[in-house]
Write an enzyme that holds these catalytic residues in place. Structure first.
Site, short mmCIF file in Angstrom:
data_model
loop_
_atom_site.label_atom_id
_atom_site.label_comp_id
_atom_site.label_asym_id
_atom_site.label_seq_id
_atom_site.Cartn_x
_atom_site.Cartn_y
_atom_site.Cartn_z
N PHE A 9 0.86 -1.19 0.00
CA PHE A 9 0.00 0.00 0.00
C PHE A 9 0.89 1.24 0.00
O PHE A 9 1.80 1.35 0.83
CB PHE A 9 -0.92 0.03 1.23
N ASP A 15 9.20 2.51 1.68
CA ASP A 15 8.06 3.26 2.19
C ASP A 15 7.95 2.94 3.67
O ASP A 15 7.47 1.87 4.06
CB ASP A 15 6.80 2.83 1.41
N LYS A 31 2.61 9.82 8.52
CA LYS A 31 1.92 9.33 9.73
C LYS A 31 2.44 9.90 11.05
O LYS A 31 2.02 10.97 11.46
CB LYS A 31 1.94 7.80 9.74
C1 LIG Z 1 2.79 2.21 3.87
C2 LIG Z 1 1.92 3.38 3.51
N1 LIG Z 1 2.28 4.18 2.49
C3 LIG Z 1 1.54 5.24 2.14
C4 LIG Z 1 0.38 5.56 2.80
C5 LIG Z 1 -0.43 6.76 2.38
O1 LIG Z 1 -0.27 7.77 3.30
P1 LIG Z 1 -1.33 9.00 3.33
O2 LIG Z 1 -2.64 8.43 3.74
O3 LIG Z 1 -0.75 9.95 4.35
O4 LIG Z 1 -1.36 9.59 1.96
C6 LIG Z 1 -0.04 4.75 3.86
C7 LIG Z 1 -1.31 5.03 4.57
O5 LIG Z 1 -1.89 4.20 5.22
C8 LIG Z 1 0.75 3.64 4.24
O6 LIG Z 1 0.39 2.82 5.24
#
Ligand SMILES: Cc1ncc(COP(=O)(O)O)c(C=O)c1O
Length: 391
Positions: free
Chosen positions: A133, A218, A247
């Site tokens: 994700f 990520d 986050k």
């Molecule tokens: C691993 C990861 N990358 C990216 C995101 C996206 O972040 P945002 O919701 O701040 O755009 C999330 C959100 O849950 C995430 O868990």
């Protein structure tokens, strides 16, 4: 209030039937005054818990001093935050954005530009992992290799390829002369708290080095101490070329960040990228307070300790009921795979006074704040055990 939400808000989030109005540490209260233990942590956001005095103090003071100025000026808090992030990671330079998706967008743009300047002009493909994700913008949702997030949004941007997570051979086969970078979560969060084999991240590093392509981690969910190290990549002994954060970086104030090394950062020159709100004084002062508190308290050590405690407790529950199939995770990023859908268990936990998350259909996800106490874990485990009677 529920009717008002239902009437006027876009209905793309299935909301639990509570309105949370106040929080303190690991606890939140709803509009009826009922108290809950918050083991969602705003989905890995409120690492320091709710209403942390350092965060609240900084927020109040900075809001009354200077809320916003444009990035066309120097911003002291932004520079100090970048310095601190670099001192405590592999990176030399940082770009601040507003969200995780935007940090990943920046990483994708940077990797493509770098690849073009260090290879052929047709190098631009990003390889990401199934079940991962990376966000909801068009590029990051395309990098998110899960059909359910793509459906109906086609045509999706080109230049993305997918391989199975935790499968180095599949990646080796997928890398070709068009590949610019590999984008991966060190532990898959939304995908079900999937911890890869020990050799996986070092294997990725080796494959990327051999192919002359960039490795992007990520760490939007895994960063800031959550997995028992400040960054999850530290468990593996290898570092990425680019890392994205969001986050927990400002404990609830919206922020994203992309970190990289000097020689890679240098390809994004003035005018090629930017953000109105990214890194402004208010946001970066709160992030600075958050990061300093995590560093001063070595809160990743606490995450490791409490994570072990919670996972031991979950494993004891697993031994007593077939409702739990597996317990996995690192630090305070924990998943319990259930034998049946997780929805009723999430509901029963809430009824019992514990807020928890799902990750996919059958995984109960726990992401409490890093400051969580043993007695909170005991109470949470008791509630989960009772709730599993409803599974
Ligand atoms: C691993 C990861 N990358 C990216 C995101 C996206 O972040 P945002 O919701 O701040 O755009 C999330 C959100 O849950 C995430 O868990």
């Amino acid at each position: 209030m529920f009717e008002l939400s239902d009437k006027h808000l876009m209905a793309f989030t299935k909301r639990q039937p509570v309105a949370l109005v106040r929080g303190e540490g690991s606890r939140v209260w709803d509009s009826d005054g009922k108290m809950y233990l918050d083991f969602t942590g705003g989905i890995s956001v409120t690492a320091l818990g709710h209403s942390h005095p350092k965060v609240v103090g900084t927020l109040r003071e900075q809001a009354a001093t200077l809320l916003h100025v444009s990035n066309i000026f120097h911003i002291p808090q932004q520079a100090q935050l970048a310095q601190l992030l670099c001192e405590h990671s592999f990176a030399d330079r940082v770009f601040f954005s507003n969200s995780g998706a935007e940090a990943n967008e920046t990483a994708i743009k940077l990797a493509r530009k770098w690849a073009k300047e260090h290879g052929a002009s047709d190098r631009g493909d990003i390889i990401s992992m199934r079940g991962g994700f990376h966000g909801r913008t068009l590029a990051t949702v395309t990098a998110t290799a899960q059909e359910k997030y793509h459906h109906g949004f086609e045509p999706l941007p080109g230049g993305f390829k997918y391989v199975a997570y935790n499968d180095l051979k599949a990646l080796e086969r997928a890398i070709d002369s068009h590949t610019a970078a590999v984008l991966v979560e060190p532990i898959q969060g939304e995908g079900g708290i999937i911890v890869p084999d020990d050799g996986y991240l070092p294997g990725l590093r080796k494959l990327c080095d051999e192919a002359g392509i960039l490795l992007i981690f990520d760490e939007i969910q895994t960063g800031m101490g959550r997995t028992g190290k400040l960054w999850a990549y530290e468990h593996s002994g290898v570092a990425p070329d680019i890392m994205t954060l969001a986050k927990a970086l400002a404990n609830g104030v919206p922020i994203g960040a992309m970190l990289t090394r000097e020689e890679i950062a240098s390809v994004l020159v003035a005018g090629t990228h930017g953000s109105t709100f990214g890194g402004t004084p208010f946001i970066t002062s709160v992030a600075l307070a958050t990061l300093t508190t995590i560093l001063d308290g070595k809160l990743w050590e606490r995450a490791a300790q409490m994570g072990r405690y919670l996972m031991d407790g979950l494993r004891a529950i697993q031994a007593s009921t077939p409702a739990v199939r597996a317990v996995r995770g690192k630090g305070l990023l924990i998943g319990a795979e259930l034998a049946s859908p997780v929805g009723p268990v999430v509901d029963a936990c809430r009824e019992g006074g514990l807020l928890v998350l799902s990750a996919g259909e059958r995984v109960l996800r726990l992401t409490p704040p890093l400051i969580v106490e043993e007695r909170d874990c005991d109470r949470a485990l008791a509630i989960i055990k009772t709730a599993l009677g409803h599974a």
